[in-house]
Design an enzyme around this catalytic site. Structure first.
Site, PDB file in Angstrom:
ATOM      1  NE  ARG A 112      47.066  34.471  43.667  1.00  0.00           N
ATOM      2  CZ  ARG A 112      46.899  33.472  42.780  1.00  0.00           C
ATOM      3  NH1 ARG A 112      46.257  33.611  41.711  1.00  0.00           N
ATOM      4  NH2 ARG A 112      47.065  32.298  43.143  1.00  0.00           N
ATOM      5  CD  GLU A 135      49.361  19.609  42.739  1.00  0.00           C
ATOM      6  OE1 GLU A 135      48.279  20.722  42.646  1.00  0.00           O
ATOM      7  OE2 GLU A 135      50.155  19.977  43.083  1.00  0.00           O
TER       8      GLU A 135
END
Length: 186
Positions: A71, A108
Site C-alpha cells: 500500500r 511476530e
C-alpha cells in the site's frame, strides 16, 4: 522521537478518517482491520490525503519517496510527483528483477525481507519512507535500515494510519513519524 501528526483542526481529516472502513475479525479473530480501499473509492478523501502529505514535504528537499509494499505503492507515487522526487519501491523477496539490496526483519510469526534495486537510492540522498499504516513498526524499521545501509538519510516516515497502542514508533530508531489518523482506543 518526534511525535508528529497532521493538525487535528484540519477539516479534511474528518473525511479521511470516516472513509477508512474497519473490518472486525480480519484476517483473524480479535483483529480490527483498517481498510484503505474505501478511502480510494472516495476521490475527495484520497486527494485530501495526498494533498496533506505534499503540503508537508514540498519544501523539505526530499530526493526519494520510498514506498513499502504494497500500500505504500498507492500513496508514495503521487506524493513523489507532488514534491518533485523520484519514487523507489521496497518490495517483498524476488519481485524485483536485477541486482538488489535486502534487509530481513522479524515479525511476530517469523521473518520477512524487503528489497530494493541496487543504486535506486544514492549515498547522501534525503528519503521519505511511506506506508499506509504503522502497527508494530517492523517493516518501516527494516526500510529505514535498508536506506541507511546504502548511505542515504531518512528524513521522516509518513503513514496514513497509526495504531499507536501497538507502539510501532518505538522501533523507528528515533526517526520522526508523521501520521494523519490514529485509531487508538477505537
Amino acid at each position: 522521537m518526534a511525535v508528529n501528526s497532521a493538525p487535528q483542526d484540519d477539516p479534511r481529516l474528518v473525511r479521511i478518517k470516516e472513509s477508512i472502513r474497519t473490518i472486525p475479525d480480519f484476517p483473524k479473530a480479535g483483529i480490527l482491520f483498517r481498510d484503505v480501499t474505501t478511502l480510494l473509492l472516495d476521490h475527495k478523501a484520497f486527494k485530501d490525503t495526498i494533498d496533506i502529505f505534499v503540503e508537508r514535504y514540498k519544501h523539505m528537499k526530499i530526493d526519494a519517496v520510498v514506498g513499502i509494499e504494497a500500500r505504500g505503492f498507492i500513496f508514495g507515487p503521487p506524493i513523489a510527483l507532488g514534491i518533485g522526487a523520484k519514487f523507489v519501491p521496497h518490495r517483498k523477496p524476488k519481485k524485483l528483477p536485477g541486482p538488489v539490496v535486502a534487509e530481513e526483519y522479524t515479525l511476530e510469526y517469523g521473518t520477512d525481507r524487503i528489497e530494493m534495486h541496487e543504486g535506486a537510492v544514492q549515498s547522501g540522498e534525503r528519503c521519505l519512507v511511506v506506508d499506509d499504516l504503522i502497527a508494530t513498526g517492523g517493516t518501516l524499521a527494516a526500510g529505514i535500515r535498508l536506506i541507511e545501509r546504502v548511505g542515504a538519510e531518512v528524513v521522516e516516515c509518513a503513514c496514513l494510519i497509526e495504531l499507536s497502542e501497538l507502539k510501532g514508533r518505538e522501533k523507528l530508531m528515533g526517526k520522526p513519524l508523521f501520521v494523519l489518523v490514529d485509531f487508538e482506543g477505537e
